[in-house]
Structures are given as C-alpha cells and as structure tokens.
Write an enzyme that holds these catalytic residues in place. Sequence first.
Site, short mmCIF file in Angstrom:
data_model
loop_
_atom_site.label_atom_id
_atom_site.label_comp_id
_atom_site.label_asym_id
_atom_site.label_seq_id
_atom_site.Cartn_x
_atom_site.Cartn_y
_atom_site.Cartn_z
CG ASP A 204 -29.58 117.92 33.94
OD1 ASP A 204 -29.13 117.52 35.02
OD2 ASP A 204 -29.70 117.19 32.94
CD GLU A 246 -25.10 118.26 36.43
OE1 GLU A 246 -24.79 117.20 36.98
OE2 GLU A 246 -25.85 118.30 35.44
C1 GLC Z 1 -27.39 115.48 35.52
C2 GLC Z 1 -28.25 114.97 36.65
C3 GLC Z 1 -28.28 113.46 36.58
C4 GLC Z 1 -28.86 113.06 35.23
C5 GLC Z 1 -28.08 113.69 34.09
C6 GLC Z 1 -28.79 113.56 32.80
O1 GLC Z 1 -26.07 115.09 35.64
O2 GLC Z 1 -27.76 115.44 37.87
O3 GLC Z 1 -29.02 112.92 37.62
O4 GLC Z 1 -28.79 111.67 35.08
O5 GLC Z 1 -27.91 115.07 34.29
O6 GLC Z 1 -29.97 114.33 32.84
#
Ligand code: GLC
Length: 548
Positions: A204, A246
């Site tokens: 994440d 991500e």
């Molecule tokens: C990422 C996740 C999202 C979450 C954020 C904070 O962007 O995909 O769903 O709210 O991180 O953890």
Amino acid sequence: MRLDQVSDQWWKDAIVYCLDVRAFLDTDGDGVGDLNGVMGRMDYMAELGVTCLWLMPFQPSPLRDGGYDISDHYGVDPRLGTLGDFVELVRAANDRGLRVISDLVVNHTSDQHPWFQDSRSSADSPKRGWYVWRDEPSDEPEGLAFPGKEDSNWTKDAEAAQYYLHRFYHFEPDLDTANAEVREEIARIVGFWLALGVAGFRIDAVPAMLETAGLPERVANDPRDWLRDLRAFVSRRRGDAMLLGEVNVDPQQLAQYFGDHGDLLHLEFAFLLNQSLWLSLARGEADPLETMVRMLPQVPPDSGWATFLRNHDELTLDKLSVAQRREVFGAFGPEEHMQLYGHGIRRRAAPMLDGDPDRLRLAWSLTFSLPGTPVLLYGDEIGLGENLAIEDRYAVRVPMQWSNERHAGFTTADEPVRPLAEGQFGPERVNVAAQRRDPDSLLQWMRRLVWCRRERPELGWGSVTLVDTAPPSIFAHRSDWEGRTLVAVHNLGEEPTSVTLALGEDVVGVEDVLEARELKGGKGGRLDVELGRYGYLWLDLDRARGGG
Ligand code: GLC
C-alpha cells in the site's frame, strides 16, 4: 528463456483476483463475508482461471478506512475468522494452483493500534519515535491524498500535545519508516505472513511510505535502500515471493521504484496506462493510450506492470489534465455524486460502460492484452455494479452477487455488510448462477479471456511495439517473445472499421484466438482485417508462421 524461469517469475504471467473478504461470501450468518466464504468459492475462482488471489486487509481494524486502518498486523479480524482459517485458505488455494498475496499496509496504522496508543501516551514512551511528532505542523509533505476529507497532513493530538503526520486520514497516523525499530517490525510482519503461506504482498502507498519530507532530519540516506533491504529479506524467506506496489506517480518517477537492476518492486500498478485507457475509451480514440505506451519507461527484465481496468478505490484521474479529466467525467461519471476528491470516479467498470456487452468486452480485451499482469476486481467477471448510496470509495465494494436469492446469496443475515447494487445491476439481472448457465454471458466470456491470456506468455514476458494503422479509433500492438508473436487490435469506436496492419511479414491462416476464428492471410507484409463495433482481435502470428 528456460521454462523453469517462467515458473520462478510466476507473477509476470499471473492473473490476479482482488477480493474484499468482507464483501465476498458470508458463511456464519453475521452479514459480513469471511475467510471461510473465500475458501468455499475456491473452485469458482480456479474455474475462472485466475492464478493469484489478492486479499484486501483482513486484519483487526476499526474499519474507518475499509480495513486499511489496521490495529493489529499479526491477526485476523474475528468477524472474518481466525489465523487457522487463513492457513486453511492458503492451503485450499495452493491445492488448486492458486497463490495468495495480502495487502501490506505499513505506511500507517489505525490510531487505535496499541503502538500509537503507547506513542501518544508520553514523550518518554519507547514507541514515541515510531510515529512522526512535531510541536508545529509542517507544510511538508506536499499534497493531500483525500482532498475534501482532510485539509492537512498534520493533526494535533490532545494527549501527546504535539502534531503527528498522517498522509491519509487523521485516524491513520504514519509510522516513521526511517526508524530502525519500525523497519525491523515491518520485516517481522512480512516474515510472519510469508511463514503462513502468502506468496507476496500488494504494498500500500509505496511513495508515501518512502517519502522523507516532513520526517526528522536524521534521515539523510536514500529511502529506497530500505525497500531494497526489504525485498532482499523477502527473497531470503521465500525465493519466489513477489512485491506489487501501489505507485501512482509521474512517468519520470516510475522507474526508480523498480530499482536500477529490478531489485526493488517486482510489479507496479500501471496507473498512468489506466488513466490513458479511460481517456481513450471516452474519446473512442487510440491516441492517449499510444502516447502513454511510448512514454512508459523500459521495465527491467525482472520486473513488470500490473494492469487493471478498475480497482477497489476511486478511478483516479489525477494525472490527466483538467480538460482531459473533464472528458472522462463527462463520459463515465457525469453526476457529482459519482465523483470523488475532484479527481476520481467511484463507479465500477460495468455501469461506467452502460453495461454495453461489446464495449465491456473491448475494455477487458484491451486490459488483458496490454503489457503486464492483469488484475481483476471481484465481481468484474459478471459485470457487478456499484451502489452510489454507499459513501466514498466503498460504493464499489458491494457484496458479490452469487444468485438471485435474497441478498444475492451473499448472506442469510437480515442486513448485509454493505447494501447491494441495484436496478440494472442488481442481483436479479446480474449474478453468478445465471451467468454460469448462459453460454453468452460475460462470465463465460471472461473465463475464455482469462484462459486465452494464460496460454499467451508473450503478453506477460514479451516486448511491446505499437503497430501502425490509419484509423484514429484503432489501437494495435504486438508482443514478441521467444519467437512467439501476438498482435492485438482494438476498435475503440462504435463504427465498424477496416484496418490494414503493417506486420512486416506475410502470414497465412491467421487465427483470432479469442473468438476462435480463422482469418484470411496477408501478403506484402500487410494484413487486412475487419473490426465490428467496439471490435477486438487477438492474432496469433506464431501459428500463421506454422509454429504453433
Ligand atoms: C491505498 C488503498 C486505499 C486506502 C489508502 C490508505 O490507497 O488502496 O484503499 O484508503 O491506501 O491506506
């Protein structure tokens, strides 16, 4: 390329299925999906052909951010099951050739996490330095993750009498990932889940996790050194483990997260490709997608992209220009309640494309043929809709629709964890049971797409080149690998179109592998093909050369 390498780097060729355990299937009647439910549908997923399950956070959480606000990184939310259930789930998956990866959310914790409770309790707490505290708020780091929901990255904590850093919500304090003890703890978390059988992690918020702006001055070194150490640690514990990050950043910054020698992330989500794809779909023109394919950095041999059409969050359009974003909003999310944070759309793919079967198939065919590892969101395979009555990004995390029974067969409780999709996308119209019986359903077609993709390693491994064509609505590209070639042609427009493809070689008996059709061959290095309304073709040149 030896075949054992193909297996070692399984993630280059995987088909990932992202699922929110809480919304998949409830087996204990409390209205909340559970690990046992995922286990019960393992054959369904194996039959669909996906090869890797990505479980969104299932750890204990106050659920103020859909579970991304974790309060114990070593546990399972008791509503979802136990650690024992988790191990059984991994085993059931592995039995069917499926791997399991989990989210690794360590940029921040929930403010209810005992570490934070400890940290805020006193300046002398051994956990004080695990989070980032300051007497005054800073204007670093720049930017806000959720504009409109939070107006600063710093919030004052009454108990600590100091400000703490949070790049996301104020109830998600950022860990100080430059702190050696925090790094050790993160490695321990990673080691723990690897020992329970996960084959890797979806990490994440990678850029936020590595960001040093706003941190105490002592961090002078390159934060990527730590990511490199973490990857080395992961590989020592499990040689074939994969890190999927991500990373939604500008094109010039993408390469640094793969590392100089592919020694950081194995895969990065292709956010930029995704945003261009939606712009291309909105315009019915290939140009935005072509421009992006040309602009993307060369991926190191041991890395790759993870391609997707829609994910579990908002469809972020933050890297488009204001005018481009307006085009995509206009086409796919015109009403204000469909939009989020001024830069995203909180709808699922099927309703955005009006449930138009031709256009949906085109979009999926494109997603699966672009360079990288395709990622599906649970329910995409049946064209699941959203429910805009649910707030924020949770509109797309509706319960899975298994049948047209009460609550779509998701739960026997009075109330499901979240309301279901309704109307044209409600369970009477969209459900697994009905689509299983219907040979022309999206589910049957998606299964074919998945299995076709599995048989085409050149799509995951190959190098990608754009193929010249004249009509603006046509996007054509080829993947070449180990003497195999797949040419994919997509008509982004509604008008049926004839296309001449410059292939540079004569071909006879070309097959469209997706629809299992034979096409006429082509001489002089050119091939003429017809594409219908939102038509798509996957041409196997290997066979035409007499190879396969
Ligand atoms: C990422 C996740 C999202 C979450 C954020 C904070 O962007 O995909 O769903 O709210 O991180 O953890």
